[in-house]
Design a protein around this motif. Structure first.
Motif: not given
Ligand code: SF4
Length: 316
Positions: A156-159, A121-122, A119, A137-139, A128-131
């Protein structure tokens, strides 16, 4: 890169014990993902335990008629092994579809299973990145999501999981073997090894803190036509938009696992009975409940067309 300390482990249990002793410590083998993440300060382990000296680099027959692949077997060696090429061609093809020759020479079986999402954004520590930073947050949600998940994701995450090898292993029903700091071993079916993100996307696998992967076991060969088809933005050195790992039997029944669509290799065994009705029916069942974004809705159609192509190839 942040400073870190380093040691070489003398045994698998000693390696697990060393990681358990120091919070944040990590195993290192090929380092093809971890070192990049350390340079970007996305991973900042205070201590590395080098497991390269452990005798986990062999591929051995199991009493059940399958193969036991040591955690340190390099991706190149695994793809080229005559037993893998003959009986588990799906796995060999998936490995050769991944990364580059240089990376496959270094990358290990266990490391491939543990590689982290691509991802964008990771990898951008300004976003922002919850992972990367739980609770931030999750950009990607509402952002650039063309590469990201269409099913199994969360608020929370769509990776997506980037591994090709793991998709083939999911279709082949591999089992991941581990050892912990006390020397206790576990066998984890690959279906349960990778997690969906839920509200803890930083937890990507079923491994417990300090647990070390020692091997991956393949059941006896299942035969059939074994095809791995990866669709990506360029012909090499790119991650899958969609991939299909299929084992198609002469009677038309098939195992189908998808890559590039979820936080883990995506296989729905109950949906595979739709395969003889055609690729569209099968993908509708496999991706039932998909929630793509505007940018990646094309993946559902792409998955159906890729499976259609795979089934045609299997028919010859
Ligand atoms: Fe982070 Fe997951 Fe969102 Fe990507 S999809 S920014 S890895 S939380």
């Amino acid at each position: 890169m942040k400073p870190f300390t380093y040691e070489r482990a003398a045994s698998p249990a000693a390696a697990a014990a060393a990681v358990a002793r120091m919070p944040g410590a990590k195993f290192i083998a090929g380092g093809t993902n971890l070192l990049d993440l350390m340079k970007l300060q996305i991973e900042t382990p205070p201590h590395l335990i080098d497991v390269n000296g452990l005798a986990l680099d062999r591929i051995e027959a199991t009493p059940e008629g399958g193969l036991r692949i040591g955690a340190l077997v390099r991706n190149t060696d695994l793809a080229a092994d005559p037993r893998i090429r003959r009986d588990y061609a799906l796995l060999s093809r998936a490995l050769l579809a991944g990364a580059s020759g240089q990376l496959r020479n270094k990358a290990t079986t266990a490391g491939n299973l543990l590689q982290r999402t691509r991802c964008p954004y990771f990898y951008d520590t300004n976003m922002a990145c919850n992972k990367r930073q739980p609770g931030s947050g999750c950009a990607a949600i509402g952002g650039y999501s063309r590469q990201l998940a269409v099913i199994g994701h969360s608020e929370a995450c769509i990776a997506t999981n980037p591994s090709d090898m793991a998709v083939a292993m999911r279709a082949l029903d591999a089992v991941v073997e581990t050892v912990d700091a006390e020397g206790a071993t576990r066998a984890i079916p690959i279906a349960e090894f990778h997690r969906l993100p839920g509200d803890t996307p930083q937890l990507e696998t079923a491994l417990r803190p300090g647990e070390l992967i020692t091997a991956v076991t393949l059941p006896p060969p299942v035969g059939g036509q074994q095809i791995y088809r990866k669709v990506r933005d360029r012909a090499s050195y790119a991650f899958a938009l969609v991939s299909v790992a299929a084992v198609v039997q002469p009677d038309g029944s098939a195992r189908v696992a998808l890559g590039g669509v979820a936080h883990k290799p995506w296989r729905v065994e109950a949906a595979e009975r739709e395969v003889p009705r055609g690729a569209k029916a099968a993908i509708d069942a496999i991706l039932d409940g998909a929630r793509p974004t505007t940018e990646n809705a094309f993946k559902v159609t792409l998955a159906a067309r890729t499976l259609h192509s795979v089934l045609l190839e299997a028919k010859g």
